[in-house]
Each structure stands twice: as structure tokens, then as C-alpha cells.
Motif scaffolding. Structure first.
Motif, mmCIF file in Angstrom:
data_model
loop_
_atom_site.group_PDB
_atom_site.id
_atom_site.type_symbol
_atom_site.label_atom_id
_atom_site.label_comp_id
_atom_site.label_asym_id
_atom_site.label_seq_id
_atom_site.Cartn_x
_atom_site.Cartn_y
_atom_site.Cartn_z
ATOM 1 N N TRP A 86 18.196 20.112 7.838
ATOM 2 C CA TRP A 86 17.516 19.702 6.594
ATOM 3 C C TRP A 86 18.719 19.444 5.918
ATOM 4 C CZ3 TRP A 86 18.191 21.474 1.639
ATOM 5 C CH2 TRP A 86 17.177 20.805 0.342
ATOM 6 N N ALA A 87 19.718 19.981 5.424
ATOM 7 C CA ALA A 87 20.750 19.732 4.592
ATOM 8 C C ALA A 87 21.513 18.478 5.305
ATOM 9 C CB ALA A 87 21.845 20.852 4.598
ATOM 10 N N LEU A 88 21.647 18.248 6.463
ATOM 11 C CA LEU A 88 22.184 16.961 7.185
ATOM 12 C C LEU A 88 21.326 15.919 7.010
ATOM 13 C CD1 LEU A 88 24.268 18.867 9.874
ATOM 14 C CD2 LEU A 88 25.180 17.729 7.794
ATOM 15 N N ALA A 89 20.137 16.109 6.647
ATOM 16 C CA ALA A 89 19.042 14.977 6.756
ATOM 17 C C ALA A 89 18.846 14.482 8.275
ATOM 18 C CB ALA A 89 19.368 13.579 5.922
ATOM 19 N N ALA A 90 18.774 15.731 9.101
ATOM 20 C CA ALA A 90 18.545 15.450 10.599
ATOM 21 C C ALA A 90 17.288 15.913 11.002
ATOM 22 C CB ALA A 90 19.365 16.301 11.330
ATOM 23 N N CYS A 91 16.469 16.285 9.929
ATOM 24 C CA CYS A 91 14.903 16.918 10.606
ATOM 25 C C CYS A 91 13.974 15.837 10.508
ATOM 26 C CB CYS A 91 14.513 17.778 9.308
ATOM 27 S SG CYS A 91 15.131 19.440 9.584
ATOM 28 N N SER A 92 12.679 15.933 11.287
ATOM 29 C CA SER A 92 11.752 14.967 11.119
ATOM 30 C C SER A 92 11.028 15.151 10.108
ATOM 31 C CB SER A 92 10.961 15.317 12.543
ATOM 32 O OG SER A 92 10.210 16.580 12.148
ATOM 33 N N ALA A 93 10.053 14.123 9.745
ATOM 34 C CA ALA A 93 9.541 14.048 8.186
ATOM 35 C C ALA A 93 8.531 15.132 8.352
ATOM 36 C CB ALA A 93 8.408 12.699 8.386
ATOM 37 N N GLN A 94 7.827 15.828 9.356
ATOM 38 C CA GLN A 94 7.071 17.134 9.187
ATOM 39 C C GLN A 94 7.826 18.070 8.759
ATOM 40 O OE1 GLN A 94 7.030 14.618 11.668
ATOM 41 N NE2 GLN A 94 4.825 13.745 11.331
ATOM 42 N N GLU A 95 8.915 18.216 9.601
ATOM 43 C CA GLU A 95 9.909 19.395 9.481
ATOM 44 C C GLU A 95 10.442 19.305 7.885
ATOM 45 O OE1 GLU A 95 11.639 20.111 14.080
ATOM 46 O OE2 GLU A 95 12.668 18.795 12.613
ATOM 47 N N ALA A 96 10.844 18.390 7.623
ATOM 48 C CA ALA A 96 11.480 18.230 6.228
ATOM 49 C C ALA A 96 10.674 18.757 5.294
ATOM 50 C CB ALA A 96 12.133 16.721 6.171
ATOM 51 N N ALA A 97 9.287 18.081 5.490
ATOM 52 C CA ALA A 97 8.323 18.563 4.422
ATOM 53 C C ALA A 97 7.842 19.957 4.357
ATOM 54 C CB ALA A 97 6.853 17.736 4.867
ATOM 55 N N ALA A 98 7.717 20.425 5.585
ATOM 56 C CA ALA A 98 7.727 21.994 5.661
ATOM 57 C C ALA A 98 8.793 22.885 4.914
ATOM 58 C CB ALA A 98 7.579 22.391 7.248
ATOM 59 N N VAL A 99 9.958 22.423 5.383
ATOM 60 C CA VAL A 99 11.222 23.101 4.767
ATOM 61 C C VAL A 99 11.208 22.996 3.297
ATOM 62 C CG1 VAL A 99 13.754 23.059 4.637
ATOM 63 C CG2 VAL A 99 12.697 22.950 6.747
ATOM 64 N N GLU A 100 10.817 21.859 2.528
ATOM 65 C CA GLU A 100 10.777 21.576 1.167
ATOM 66 C C GLU A 100 9.575 22.363 0.762
ATOM 67 O OE1 GLU A 100 10.873 17.460 1.016
ATOM 68 O OE2 GLU A 100 12.704 17.318 1.690
ATOM 69 N N ARG A 158 0.965 -1.214 0.055
ATOM 70 C CA ARG A 158 -0.109 -0.018 -0.049
ATOM 71 C C ARG A 158 0.987 1.213 0.060
ATOM 72 N NH1 ARG A 158 -3.531 -2.424 5.037
ATOM 73 N NH2 ARG A 158 -4.214 -4.489 4.231
ATOM 74 N N ALA A 159 0.272 2.590 -0.416
ATOM 75 C CA ALA A 159 1.070 3.587 -0.442
ATOM 76 C C ALA A 159 1.315 4.065 0.998
ATOM 77 C CB ALA A 159 0.107 4.635 -1.249
ATOM 78 N N LEU A 160 2.427 4.736 1.139
ATOM 79 C CA LEU A 160 2.827 5.287 2.336
ATOM 80 C C LEU A 160 1.911 6.417 2.511
ATOM 81 C CD1 LEU A 160 6.739 5.402 2.026
ATOM 82 C CD2 LEU A 160 5.385 3.845 3.452
ATOM 83 N N PRO A 161 1.693 6.570 3.820
ATOM 84 C CA PRO A 161 0.955 7.908 4.254
ATOM 85 C C PRO A 161 1.487 9.048 3.955
ATOM 86 C CG PRO A 161 1.673 6.682 6.426
ATOM 87 C CD PRO A 161 2.279 5.887 5.153
ATOM 88 N N GLU A 162 0.601 10.131 3.546
ATOM 89 C CA GLU A 162 1.101 11.456 3.360
ATOM 90 C C GLU A 162 1.730 11.954 4.676
ATOM 91 O OE1 GLU A 162 1.559 13.025 0.493
ATOM 92 O OE2 GLU A 162 0.855 11.369 -0.894
ATOM 93 N N VAL A 163 2.746 12.787 4.484
ATOM 94 C CA VAL A 163 3.184 13.420 5.411
ATOM 95 C C VAL A 163 2.940 14.873 5.444
ATOM 96 C CG1 VAL A 163 5.290 14.305 6.933
ATOM 97 C CG2 VAL A 163 5.134 12.035 5.968
#
Length: 463
Positions: free
Chosen positions: A109-123, A87-92
Motif C-alpha cells: 500500500w505504501a508503494l501504491a502497488a495494491c489493487s483498488a479493493q485491497e487499497a480500500a480495505a487497508v485505508e 458521471r461519477a466513478l463507481p464506488e470500490v
């Protein structure tokens, strides 16, 4: 409780002995009535005409609500992760963050150290804010500079450790002498580097570098030309062992390594190509095989034209040059290459330290080094004025170098100077790849003696 059904899976029972039929074989699927089958094997599940499996200890099929004749309540199966179920992964959902908070998260974010929600917000923010997008790009590029390029080759010491482990379990009938092991290891490492080279890599330009008198010298060739050089110079050891000389009928003006190499290059109708790898590899294998049969005959002289080395030192010399030129080749094709193992590096450094007194004397005879303000001339075998050479890092140690006579013995009581160098740095100095004036050395004591030793180390190099 758990029961083993013999097919490699455990079947689950509840506390009343009810069987859930899952057997660890995956999640459940639905039949055409929308009812889930326990084992996930289709509509009938292989257990009956209606796809409802029977539990052990019951008189009939189990109903979809988990009840049957004599059966207890059905135990719900664990939920399968979405990665395993296709199944598809849930949307973050991006976190709702202010601009200054998003800006402060760019580094993480550059070091890939953010949570999924934070990374989504930054991107999401980077698509709207040009300033933050530029900063994020700069930080991502900076992160790549923090990572050292890693070699795809195995640890140079791994081969030695594996062989040592094998030989502890079953000693070889004809062992390779310890003094030949560095040559065996370095030729094997270079051969592994060469095995996947295409035509472009074989013809990549390489500049051989060494030191002559008080100046740097170099010669331009290709990767294939470097292997031809190693083939022709290793031929001095092969000839001493009674093997075929790779020069064959080619006449070299002298037996010096440079003269042999130039003669081999001139005699080739075309520039050397990948075809030179096979004879070089066959010769190196023949040398290792032959020295294994010689027993401990490491004192056999090997002529280098204007000087000789005992066989055990000649093998160390060839291992050293193989490593140095392997680094030249790796640099030419932009590939990382590790130094030898510490034990082998120590042997190479020890050889260079033992050759330094003779190199110092040769420089003085040529007028390139002064005898010093207060030379302490002694008879052969007596302690004389000395320099302490301290080599740091893997393969390091300390050596007392007699300064005034190659026949004198280094003595701590007559120490006039102390030089400290990294092991790999010292080897590159001895290979002529580092100018003596630029060698990163800690120095204490007689500056003239230190200068003479550093220049003598560089003059150990040759083409």
C-alpha cells in the motif's frame, strides 16, 4: 464497414449498409421523450423536427427501435467510459480481509502497488487500528527516502546534443571552438538557474571553499557575491581578448583572482544584488562571441597574476569554476544541480591532470612535499617516475603523472603508484571541496607519491 464523411470522423454502417450516425462524436443523450439521439447534439439533432436522424438510403426517419422504411436493425453504440461522460466513478467495495493479511499489505500500500479493493480495505482498516496506522505512516516516510530528488533542469548533455544536431544540418558561419564550448554550456546552465531567483535567493549565504597549503580555507558571501566573483575573474579572459575589464578603474593589488574579487567587493557601495547578473551574462556572451572570431588562436596567453594559461586552457578553467560555483549556489538554495556533460567534464579533468606536475613541484619548493625516497630526476622530455591516475565514470580516462619533474614525461615503464577516483569526486577534490585525506580513492603502490598527488590536486583550487 466505415465511411469517411469529410468532417474528420468516420461514420459506421452495418453489413447491410445501415448507417448508425454516430461519427465518433461522443455518446448519445436523451430528448424530452426519453429517446436517445444518435449524434448527441440536442432534441432535434439538426436532422429533423422530431430529433430522429435519417439514414442514407432510407425514405424516412428512423424509429427509436432502430427500424425505418427500408432500413435494417440499428447497431447499438459502444458504451462511453464514465470518465468521458461526466458521471461519477463507481464506488470500490473494500475487500473483506483479516487483520494479518491487511498488515502484510501495508508495504505494498505504501508503494501504491495494491489493487483498488485491497487499497480500500487497508485505508478503512487504518482508521480503526492505531498500530497499523503508525506502521503505514512510517512506511510512507521510508518510501520517500527511496526516491532521489530530481532536478527540474534538463539533462546537461541535452543542449550539446541539440546544438550538434542543428550544426550537422547547417554548419555555423562562425563556429565556437571546441575548447570554448564547455564555458559556453556552463555559463548558460548557471544563467538558467539564476533567472527565477527572487531577492531571498540572491541574498542566500554561500561559503566559497578552497585549499591553501595543507589546510582548508573559506570565505563567506552571498549568491550575488558569487556572481560578482565570477564576473571579476572572468574579466582576466575578457581583458586578454581586448574586451572591457569589469573592474574598470578599480585598482587591485595583483592580478590574482582572489585579489581582483576582493577589490571588486570592496569597491561596491552596497552588497552585490541581482543587478550583477546582467553584466556577468553580457560579459560571458562577449567572451564566447569574441573567441569564435579569433579562429584557432587558443594559444594566446591569459595572465592570472602569478601564472599564465593559454586561452584554450583558461576557457576550460573558467568553465570548471563556473560549474563549481553553480553547485555552491544550488546548495545554498537547496536545488539539485547536475555535473557537466561527459565530454566537457573530460576536458576539465585533462586540464587538472596536466597542471598536477607543476603543482607538485611548487609544493616541494615550499617544503610541503618531500622528493621521495628514490627520486628519478631526468632531463625535460624524458620519461620519469610516474603515477597512473585513473578517472572512472562520465568523462573518465587515464593519465600518467610525472612525479619528480614537471618537464618529465609520464611513463608506464616507470609507474610506481596507481590511483582510481570517480570523475566528479576528482573535480571536487581539485576544487578544494573534498579534503585529500577523505578522497574516496583506490590506491596501489607508493603511498607517499599518492599522498603528494592528492594534496597537489587539492592545491589546484583557489577562491
Amino acid at each position: 464497414m466505415t465511411a469517411y464523411d469529410g468532417d474528420g470522423a468516420s461514420d459506421e454502417y452495418d453489413e447491410n449498409g445501415a448507417y448508425d450516425g454516430n461519427g465518433g462524436n461522443g455518446g448519445s443523450i436523451q430528448n424530452d421523450r426519453g429517446v436517445e439521439n444518435d449524434r448527441g447534439v440536442g432534441d432535434d439533432g439538426g436532422h429533423g423536427s422530431h430529433g430522429t436522424p435519417e439514414r442514407p438510403g432510407t425514405e424516412g426517419p428512423v424509429r427509436p427501435d432502430g427500424h425505418g422504411k427500408g432500413g435494417g436493425a440499428r447497431i447499438p453504440l459502444p458504451r462511453a467510459p464514465v470518465e468521458d461522460g461526466g458521471r461519477a466513478l463507481p464506488e470500490v467495495a473494500p475487500a473483506a480481509l483479516e487483520h494479518h493479511v491487511l498488515t502484510s499489505l501495508l508495504g505494498a500500500w505504501a508503494l501504491a502497488a495494491c489493487s483498488a479493493q485491497e487499497a480500500a480495505a487497508v485505508e478503512e482498516h487504518l482508521g480503526e487500528c492505531d498500530a497499523c496506522a503508525d506502521e503505514a505512516l512510517r512506511l510512507r516516510e521510508a518510501v520517500t527516502l527511496l526516491q532521489r530528488p530530481e532536478s527540474l533542469d534538463l539533462d546537461p548533455a541535452l543542449r550539446t546534443r541539440v546544438l550538434d544536431g542543428c550544426l550537422e544540418r547547417r554548419p555555423p558561419r562562425i563556429p565556437v571552438p571546441d575548447w570554448a564550448a564547455p564555458y559556453d554550456a556552463e555559463t548558460a546552465r548557471l544563467d538558467a538557474l539564476l533567472q527565477d531567483f527572487g531577492d531571498a535567493e540572491w541574498h542566500a549565504p554561500v561559503r566559497l571553499r578552497w585549499y591553501e597549503e595543507d589546510g582548508a580555507a573559506s570565505r563567506r558571501t552571498t549568491v550575488a557575491g558569487v556572481i560578482a566573483h565570477l564576473l571579476s575573474v572572468d574579466g582576466t579572459v575578457a581583458s586578454a581578448l581586448g574586451l572591457d575589464d569589469p573592474l574598470g578603474d578599480i585598482a587591485a593589488p595583483t592580478g590574482a583572482p582572489a585579489a581582483r574579487t576582493e577589490a571588486y567587493w570592496r569597491a561596491s557601495h552596497y552588497p552585490p544584488t541581482r543587478a550583477v547578473r546582467a553584466p556577468w551574462r553580457e560579459q560571458s556572451h562577449g567572451i564566447v562571441r569574441t573567441v569564435a572570431f579569433t579562429g584557432d588562436a587558443g594559444g594566446m596567453p591569459v595572465s592570472y597574476g602569478d601564472f599564465e594559461l593559454p586561452l584554450r586552457d583558461a576557457m576550460l578553467d573558467r568553465a570548471f569554476e563556473c560549474w563549481v560555483h553553480a553547485e555552491d549556489i544550488a546548495d545554498a538554495v537547496d536545488y539539485p544541480y547536475e555535473p557537466p556533460s561527459g565530454r566537457h567534464l573530460n576536458g576539465m579533468i585533462d586540464l587538472a591532470a596536466r597542471l598536477l606536475p607543476g603543482a607538485l613541484a611548487a609544493r616541494r619548493r615550499a617544503g610541503l612535499a618531500a622528493p621521495g625516497d628514490r627520486p628519478h630526476l631526468v632531463t625535460a622530455g624524458e620519461p620519469g617516475r610516474s603515477l597512473r591516475l585513473e578517472i572512472e565514470g562520465s568523462g573518465g580516462g587515464e593519465w600518467l603523472i610525472p612525479l619528480d619533474s614537471p618537464g618529465a614525461v609520464g611513463s608506464a615503464d616507470h609507474e610506481v603508484a596507481h590511483v582510481a577516483l570517480d570523475g566528479v569526486e576528482f573535480c571536487r577534490l581539485a576544487a578544494g571541496h573534498v579534503p585529500p585525506a577523505e578522497a574516496a580513492a583506490g590506491q596501489v603502490g607508493d603511498r607517499e607519491a599518492i599522498r603528494d598527488v592528492l594534496f597537489a590536486a587539492a592545491c589546484l583550487s583557489r577562491m
